[in-house]
Scaffold this active site. Sequence first.
Site, short mmCIF file in Angstrom:
data_model
loop_
_atom_site.label_atom_id
_atom_site.label_comp_id
_atom_site.label_asym_id
_atom_site.label_seq_id
_atom_site.Cartn_x
_atom_site.Cartn_y
_atom_site.Cartn_z
N TYR A 130 -25.45 -42.26 -26.56
CA TYR A 130 -24.30 -43.20 -26.33
C TYR A 130 -23.25 -43.07 -27.48
CZ TYR A 130 -21.74 -47.57 -25.33
OH TYR A 130 -21.01 -48.53 -24.92
N GLN A 191 -24.31 -51.83 -19.32
CA GLN A 191 -24.55 -51.21 -18.01
C GLN A 191 -24.94 -49.65 -18.28
OE1 GLN A 191 -21.95 -52.66 -19.06
NE2 GLN A 191 -19.97 -51.52 -18.54
N ASN A 214 -21.98 -51.53 -29.82
CA ASN A 214 -21.80 -53.02 -30.05
C ASN A 214 -23.09 -53.90 -29.93
OD1 ASN A 214 -21.74 -53.45 -27.32
ND2 ASN A 214 -19.58 -53.43 -27.09
N SER A 237 -22.94 -50.83 -41.44
CA SER A 237 -23.21 -49.53 -42.42
C SER A 237 -23.23 -50.04 -44.06
CB SER A 237 -21.94 -48.80 -42.33
OG SER A 237 -22.22 -47.36 -42.86
N GLN A 259 -17.04 -46.85 -47.06
CA GLN A 259 -17.95 -47.63 -46.15
C GLN A 259 -17.24 -48.99 -45.63
OE1 GLN A 259 -20.89 -46.43 -44.77
NE2 GLN A 259 -19.91 -44.75 -45.51
N HIS A 262 -15.68 -49.45 -42.73
CA HIS A 262 -16.11 -49.42 -41.12
C HIS A 262 -15.81 -50.88 -40.61
CE1 HIS A 262 -18.15 -45.65 -40.31
NE2 HIS A 262 -18.63 -45.66 -41.68
N GLU A 327 -29.01 -47.58 -46.74
CA GLU A 327 -28.67 -46.31 -45.73
C GLU A 327 -28.25 -45.28 -46.51
OE1 GLU A 327 -25.78 -45.81 -41.82
OE2 GLU A 327 -25.24 -47.35 -43.40
N HIS A 328 -26.92 -45.32 -47.45
CA HIS A 328 -26.52 -44.18 -48.23
C HIS A 328 -26.66 -44.70 -49.47
CE1 HIS A 328 -24.01 -44.53 -44.20
NE2 HIS A 328 -24.31 -43.21 -44.45
N ASP A 361 -21.30 -37.70 -43.52
CA ASP A 361 -20.92 -38.26 -42.04
C ASP A 361 -20.47 -37.17 -41.23
OD1 ASP A 361 -21.09 -40.96 -42.91
OD2 ASP A 361 -19.31 -41.50 -43.30
N GLU A 415 -70.51 -49.89 -28.77
CA GLU A 415 -69.20 -50.84 -28.11
C GLU A 415 -69.76 -51.18 -26.78
OE1 GLU A 415 -65.94 -48.45 -28.27
OE2 GLU A 415 -65.80 -48.55 -30.54
N HIS A 420 -69.06 -44.37 -21.23
CA HIS A 420 -68.78 -43.37 -22.19
C HIS A 420 -69.82 -42.45 -22.76
CE1 HIS A 420 -65.00 -45.78 -22.15
NE2 HIS A 420 -64.47 -44.85 -22.93
#
Length: 430
Positions: A130, A191, A214, A237, A259, A262, A327-328, A361, A415, A420
């Site tokens: 995506y 969708q 999003n 971020s 950052q 963003h 994250e960074h 990045d 068991e 088995h």
Amino acid sequence: MKKLDTQSPDFQAELKALLAFETAQNPEIDRIVADICADVQKRGDAALIEYTNRFDGTSAQTIDDLILTQDDLQSAFERLPENIQTALKTAARRVESYHKHQKMESWTYEDEDGTLLGQQITPLDRVGIYVPGGKAAYPSSVIMNAMPAHVAGVKEIIMVVPTPKGERNDIVLAAAFVAGVTKVFTVGGAQAVAALAYGTESVPQVDKITGPGNAFVAAAKRRVFGVVGIDMVAGPSEILVIADGTTPADWVAMDLFSQAEHDEIAQAILIGTSQAYLDEVQAAMNRLIETMPRRAIIEASLGNRGAMILAKDLDEACEIANYISPEHLELSVENPQEWVKKIRHAGAIFMGRYTSESLGDYCAGPNHVLPTSRTARFSSPLGTYDFQKRSSLIQVSEQGAQKLGKTASVLAHGESLTAHARAAEFRLKD
């Protein structure tokens, strides 16, 4: 930006409050996404066309209006100026080279009785990536998601990208060409995720979906997980810079901005060991903010979730970093290879004053799809291994069956699983 001091008795509470972020799912978004996913699963292409026209303002009549082929991607690449073509190819080549080092290989061994054990590595058959559209255009996301799949040996890489009002971004499509994407559908939102997860008459069902989106995309990825795999549901971020005062203040200020720009809920934190240096960075930020096109976003981000933390020394700074699990993480210090040994939790670690986070990045090589919201404590960057599977291999020898069969029989009877036990016992000579 908030000012914190590790010597303050309230520091831990203040740090916890700074890192707190509401990640609870929005019931209304979940309801809308559930309806969309169910409709796409039921009506396939027809629902996909309907939602794309409704949400993206397009006028597609058939699914063919929403499909781009390899020829379309190549044409987009050829329309670009040469410097952009070169930049895309350079970034793709570096990302490919790095991810080749991550590729897992099959292995086997034999134990003393001739039993063969091992692990077979195979790529996923088909994946979906995506890519955000609209106001955002992220060719880097195309490369970072598609290239490790390509390196892993995935045969089909299906990309979905929304094109509001039918506007297609040549740089994004060119990145898909460079990164080896098989086919592109110009659809987005929940969708698109549903189409990839369930398949339609035209969109093939994939095995895994990766890539940012999003709130509706994130909710859809959560909903279809289990039907398909997903990479992660990422939060805002974030960057944490540890600076010992040897890096020019302007550089650190701009790294924090990188950052913060963003969005308003991104997080930028600086840890320093000198109040004078923190003040110097603040002065640089006050001056440089005047030059930023996204000034309003940066100021909102820094005001909402940004902070400067005064630590007593670099050891303490590293411990705070491990708690934050960013994250960074930039280690903007002398001898970063020594200090990195103290870091246990971070998505990506940028070492030394010349290593700006923005290089990671785009073109350094490692993946920029990274764990956020403290999840670096237990998760890792997207990589080639995310597009490979492991299958265990077991080939028991006749001799091995005598020893293993008795052990399995005892445990199976324990068991109360008689079949088995008998299955193992049938292979025993005595």
